[in-house]
Write a protein that holds these residues in place. Sequence first.
Motif, PDB file in Angstrom:
ATOM      1  N   CYS A  31     -46.900  93.442   6.170  1.00  0.00           N
ATOM      2  CA  CYS A  31     -45.912  93.452   4.954  1.00  0.00           C
ATOM      3  C   CYS A  31     -45.374  91.885   5.021  1.00  0.00           C
ATOM      4  O   CYS A  31     -44.627  91.693   5.927  1.00  0.00           O
ATOM      5  CB  CYS A  31     -44.736  94.549   4.990  1.00  0.00           C
ATOM      6  SG  CYS A  31     -45.326  96.193   4.754  1.00  0.00           S
ATOM      7  N   GLN A  34     -40.624  89.376   1.136  1.00  0.00           N
ATOM      8  CA  GLN A  34     -40.332  89.316  -0.196  1.00  0.00           C
ATOM      9  C   GLN A  34     -39.209  88.685  -0.620  1.00  0.00           C
ATOM     10  O   GLN A  34     -38.248  88.496   0.060  1.00  0.00           O
ATOM     11  CB  GLN A  34     -40.456  90.790  -0.495  1.00  0.00           C
ATOM     12  CG  GLN A  34     -41.567  91.622  -0.141  1.00  0.00           C
ATOM     13  CD  GLN A  34     -41.133  92.988  -0.201  1.00  0.00           C
ATOM     14  OE1 GLN A  34     -41.501  93.710  -1.226  1.00  0.00           O
ATOM     15  NE2 GLN A  34     -40.572  93.922   0.670  1.00  0.00           N
ATOM     16  N   ASP A  35     -39.441  88.174  -1.713  1.00  0.00           N
ATOM     17  CA  ASP A  35     -38.198  87.596  -2.377  1.00  0.00           C
ATOM     18  C   ASP A  35     -37.611  88.760  -3.175  1.00  0.00           C
ATOM     19  O   ASP A  35     -37.711  89.215  -3.936  1.00  0.00           O
ATOM     20  CB  ASP A  35     -38.506  86.461  -3.688  1.00  0.00           C
ATOM     21  CG  ASP A  35     -37.470  85.769  -4.141  1.00  0.00           C
ATOM     22  OD1 ASP A  35     -36.246  86.356  -4.249  1.00  0.00           O
ATOM     23  OD2 ASP A  35     -37.529  84.661  -4.786  1.00  0.00           O
ATOM     24  N   LEU A  36     -36.290  89.352  -2.519  1.00  0.00           N
ATOM     25  CA  LEU A  36     -35.416  90.623  -3.092  1.00  0.00           C
ATOM     26  C   LEU A  36     -34.779  90.019  -4.223  1.00  0.00           C
ATOM     27  O   LEU A  36     -34.736  90.958  -5.170  1.00  0.00           O
ATOM     28  CB  LEU A  36     -34.690  91.023  -1.769  1.00  0.00           C
ATOM     29  CG  LEU A  36     -35.414  91.105  -0.390  1.00  0.00           C
ATOM     30  CD1 LEU A  36     -34.161  91.865   0.225  1.00  0.00           C
ATOM     31  CD2 LEU A  36     -36.333  92.495  -1.034  1.00  0.00           C
ATOM     32  N   LYS A  38     -35.915  88.340  -6.765  1.00  0.00           N
ATOM     33  CA  LYS A  38     -37.122  88.558  -7.785  1.00  0.00           C
ATOM     34  C   LYS A  38     -37.404  89.823  -7.919  1.00  0.00           C
ATOM     35  O   LYS A  38     -37.567  90.704  -8.875  1.00  0.00           O
ATOM     36  CB  LYS A  38     -38.291  87.728  -7.397  1.00  0.00           C
ATOM     37  CG  LYS A  38     -38.907  86.508  -8.600  1.00  0.00           C
ATOM     38  CD  LYS A  38     -40.036  86.027  -7.983  1.00  0.00           C
ATOM     39  CE  LYS A  38     -39.932  84.647  -8.377  1.00  0.00           C
ATOM     40  NZ  LYS A  38     -41.253  84.158  -7.565  1.00  0.00           N
ATOM     41  N   LYS A  39     -37.920  90.496  -6.640  1.00  0.00           N
ATOM     42  CA  LYS A  39     -38.239  91.908  -6.610  1.00  0.00           C
ATOM     43  C   LYS A  39     -37.242  92.864  -7.732  1.00  0.00           C
ATOM     44  O   LYS A  39     -37.875  93.830  -8.356  1.00  0.00           O
ATOM     45  CB  LYS A  39     -38.233  92.606  -5.114  1.00  0.00           C
ATOM     46  CG  LYS A  39     -39.042  93.696  -5.057  1.00  0.00           C
ATOM     47  CD  LYS A  39     -39.089  94.242  -3.661  1.00  0.00           C
ATOM     48  CE  LYS A  39     -39.518  95.391  -3.245  1.00  0.00           C
ATOM     49  NZ  LYS A  39     -40.750  95.788  -3.234  1.00  0.00           N
ATOM     50  N   TYR A  40     -36.034  92.734  -7.435  1.00  0.00           N
ATOM     51  CA  TYR A  40     -34.830  93.609  -7.856  1.00  0.00           C
ATOM     52  C   TYR A  40     -34.334  92.885  -9.205  1.00  0.00           C
ATOM     53  O   TYR A  40     -33.516  93.584  -9.720  1.00  0.00           O
ATOM     54  CB  TYR A  40     -34.048  94.175  -6.874  1.00  0.00           C
ATOM     55  CG  TYR A  40     -34.722  94.855  -5.746  1.00  0.00           C
ATOM     56  CD1 TYR A  40     -35.423  96.244  -5.906  1.00  0.00           C
ATOM     57  CD2 TYR A  40     -34.940  94.288  -4.264  1.00  0.00           C
ATOM     58  CE1 TYR A  40     -35.927  97.109  -5.027  1.00  0.00           C
ATOM     59  CE2 TYR A  40     -35.488  94.975  -3.432  1.00  0.00           C
ATOM     60  CZ  TYR A  40     -35.990  96.337  -3.719  1.00  0.00           C
ATOM     61  OH  TYR A  40     -36.541  96.997  -2.801  1.00  0.00           O
ATOM     62  N   LYS A 173     -32.763  98.185 -11.289  1.00  0.00           N
ATOM     63  CA  LYS A 173     -33.742  98.407  -9.997  1.00  0.00           C
ATOM     64  C   LYS A 173     -32.689  98.043  -9.054  1.00  0.00           C
ATOM     65  O   LYS A 173     -31.729  97.084  -8.997  1.00  0.00           O
ATOM     66  CB  LYS A 173     -34.714  97.240  -9.991  1.00  0.00           C
ATOM     67  CG  LYS A 173     -35.860  97.880 -10.887  1.00  0.00           C
ATOM     68  CD  LYS A 173     -37.366  96.979 -10.618  1.00  0.00           C
ATOM     69  CE  LYS A 173     -36.981  95.543 -11.033  1.00  0.00           C
ATOM     70  NZ  LYS A 173     -38.233  94.833 -10.922  1.00  0.00           N
ATOM     71  N   CYS A 261     -36.464  92.261   4.594  1.00  0.00           N
ATOM     72  CA  CYS A 261     -37.154  91.465   3.473  1.00  0.00           C
ATOM     73  C   CYS A 261     -38.612  92.087   3.447  1.00  0.00           C
ATOM     74  O   CYS A 261     -39.397  91.880   2.430  1.00  0.00           O
ATOM     75  CB  CYS A 261     -36.813  90.010   3.723  1.00  0.00           C
ATOM     76  SG  CYS A 261     -35.292  89.555   3.196  1.00  0.00           S
ATOM     77  N   LYS A 266     -41.516  99.231   0.654  1.00  0.00           N
ATOM     78  CA  LYS A 266     -42.826  98.942   1.138  1.00  0.00           C
ATOM     79  C   LYS A 266     -42.903 100.289   2.198  1.00  0.00           C
ATOM     80  O   LYS A 266     -43.855 101.112   2.160  1.00  0.00           O
ATOM     81  CB  LYS A 266     -43.185  97.978   2.168  1.00  0.00           C
ATOM     82  CG  LYS A 266     -43.346  96.559   1.531  1.00  0.00           C
ATOM     83  CD  LYS A 266     -44.587  96.568   0.417  1.00  0.00           C
ATOM     84  CE  LYS A 266     -44.348  95.401  -0.280  1.00  0.00           C
ATOM     85  NZ  LYS A 266     -45.721  95.198  -1.463  1.00  0.00           N
TER      86      LYS A 266
END
Length: 318
Positions: A31, A34-36, A38-40, A173, A261, A266
Amino acid sequence: MFATIYSIFFWIGFLAVVPYVALVIYGAYGCQEQDLKKKYNAQWALVTGGSSGIGAALVRKLASQKLNVVIAALDDALLKEFKTKIVEEYPNQEFRFVPCDLSSPTADYLESIKKSTEDIDIQILCNNAGFITTGCFADIAEKRNMANYHTNVTACLTLSHYFLNRMLDKGLKGLVTYTSSSAGFIPNPMGALNGLASTKDFLTTFAASIAAEHAEDGIDVLVIHPSPIDSNFYSNAGKMSALLSAQKISSPPSVVADTVCRNAGKVIVADQGIITVLMKIGLTKVLDWNVFTEIMKLAIPFNGDYKAMKVRREVKRD
Ligand SMILES: NC(=O)c1ccc[n+]([C@@H]2O[C@H](COP(=O)([O-])OP(=O)(O)OC[C@H]3O[C@@H](n4cnc5c(N)ncnc54)[C@H](OP(=O)(O)O)[C@@H]3O)[C@@H](O)[C@H]2O)c1
């Protein structure tokens, strides 16, 4: 006949360990960060116990991803100091501070947190505050035991219920995390309910249950089992030899923030670091839990902390 029995045991062992190790390798190496934000599609996060240790590392990580953060922590010198530092470190982010005591049995803190967040959407909730009280359950004052329980468990339930409903009402989200512990895998004499074991065991089972309930709502749930982390956790815990040994092999709090992150959405359970992974394999998969509890009962009279506690108890009861 012997070959059949051998083959049954081989497959039981294989199925117990190999899928687990595969999941751990995926979480740790498969994994990417991740850009949280953006993700949420989020603007705001809330971190409990965000004034030190793992919580402070989470705040820094989230702020570095351009998220604004609400920090709910005890109203003490640590919070004041952290306030000054974090504002200097991330001048472009917004922070809100909610000084509160999460050990309150009546959850008074909820009103202050509601007030501080009524005009913003919290889409990332990190249930992180917690501590350990060492000693035998019966020897520790009831008030202290319950304060530990309410901080480690009740506050997580209260805040999760409130913010999950706010996300669901608006169809947002989000991510809800729980800082659990590998101490929850096994019985922890001298740190049972009053310490960490059962409260963290509760968090893990609870988080895994609600993760399934919200999988279709776009709300991810992540429960983290950190390996020993260098923080005030140990200085606040009292001088138990097992904890002092754990502290010697501890990692910086940022490793937990990095895990969050990478693993958000995941996996549901993130066993961070080699100590947690070895504990899970050795003490819950190779060695049966029921058998382990019997060994622990037989071994505890030889434990130095336990012997010292017995002496203290005798002096007190005399
Ligand atoms: N360190 C480890 O090896 C380890 C391993 C597994 C799990 N954990 C878990 O990780 C979490 C964070 O611990 P940490 O290691 O970062 O320790 P820490 O540095 O002591 O941080 C704990 C945080 O929780 C806050 N807190 C404690 N009691 C509170 C209360 N009644 N109300 C509001 N806030 C309260 C503390 O505030 P103050 O600083 O003002 O006291 C602090 O901000 C805990 O849940 C702990 O059980 C830690």
